[in-house]
Design a protein around this motif. Sequence first.
Motif, PDB file in Angstrom:
ATOM      1  N   GLU A  46      -1.128  10.697  -9.660  1.00  0.00           N
ATOM      2  CA  GLU A  46      -1.827   9.416  -9.520  1.00  0.00           C
ATOM      3  C   GLU A  46      -2.406   8.942 -10.851  1.00  0.00           C
ATOM      4  O   GLU A  46      -2.366   7.751 -11.163  1.00  0.00           O
ATOM      5  CB  GLU A  46      -2.936   9.548  -8.474  1.00  0.00           C
TER       6      GLU A  46
ATOM      7  N   ARG B 155      -1.395   5.469 -12.358  1.00  0.00           N
ATOM      8  CA  ARG B 155      -2.431   4.424 -12.364  1.00  0.00           C
ATOM      9  C   ARG B 155      -3.100   4.231 -13.714  1.00  0.00           C
ATOM     10  O   ARG B 155      -3.689   3.181 -13.962  1.00  0.00           O
ATOM     11  CB  ARG B 155      -3.498   4.741 -11.320  1.00  0.00           C
TER      12      ARG B 155
ATOM     13  N   ARG C 104       0.072   7.986   2.457  1.00  0.00           N
ATOM     14  CA  ARG C 104      -1.024   7.714   1.521  1.00  0.00           C
ATOM     15  C   ARG C 104      -2.297   7.315   2.274  1.00  0.00           C
ATOM     16  O   ARG C 104      -3.399   7.788   1.968  1.00  0.00           O
ATOM     17  CB  ARG C 104      -0.631   6.610   0.537  1.00  0.00           C
TER      18      ARG C 104
END
Length: 335
Positions: free
Chosen positions: A131, A135, A64
């Motif tokens: 993501e 998130r 990441r």
Amino acid sequence: MEIVSQEAIKQLLGLMDQVEEPLKRTFQNVHQGCLAETLARFLKAREWNVAKTHKMLVDSLNWRVQNEIDNILAKPIVPSELYRAVRDSQLVGVSGYSKEGLPVFAFGVGLSTFDKASVHYYVQSHIQMNEYRDRVILPSASKKYGRPITTCVKVLDMTGLKLSALSQIKLLTIITTIDDLNYPEKTNAYYIVNVPYVFSACWKVVKPLLQERTRKKVQVLSGCGRDELLKIMDYDSLPHFCRREGSGSGSSRHSFGNCYSLDHPFHQQLYNYIKEQSLICEPVGPVKQGSFHVDVPEAAGKGAEIGKTIQSELHKFGNGNRIHDSLDALKIEDN
């Protein structure tokens, strides 16, 4: 098992407490406050072996950091025409939520062509959706339902699956490798619908290669799967291709309520979110064009074996079809 599981989580937590920046910061983006659930996901992926899980998790955090995954939601695919082309050829969307509050992701496996952009754009798009799910969508669902929601449901539409899928296996293996190593155990259940014979042939040889916990998650449903899926979600959350039986089942890219389309609320919200984040991160100057390159480890172990098996089976199926076509041609000539 539960006692062993809790002890493994406790041991792994102790190891992760020793992680320093910048890994600590990116780990927060991974767990989003659901620390125990995140550690359990990675532990499941390594059969609850703490040492192997710790290595997997640290490797993922390094991936990441090295690839700036924390910033990928500030990197829009531009111009918008290119992003629309990606959406028209990488068919995926969110159709709603299950009765338990899990987001329902729909995939047009058979009709996805992956031929309108480079591999890098498709990988970028896939990671961005991962993501955004982790998130934004899952934290929002957790808040709405008052409990941690950290997984999703996936419905895979095999309508239109052909031998040409052979050309997509490399890209799909890359995406699967990224998910296996960095987003493990994010799917609660897989439902496969509108299954043609070519899939059935591959599934017979691939199924034994899957880990038992994965096999248990996969259900191949009859027809469009509507009746079975209505047991776990309301009609409004059904993907468009599951809404009615027959040739008009809505598998088209342009059918009513199509969650693949860039015009669908999910994709509009995602694209607007990415554009807003890009302005926050780079408030001056135009957004740079070009794909977001991500290093992808070579597929290894079961992933590579499954990919080769599918290729082999599709080749066999193709050769069988060619032999069948040749015999038909000879019959015509004889007549």
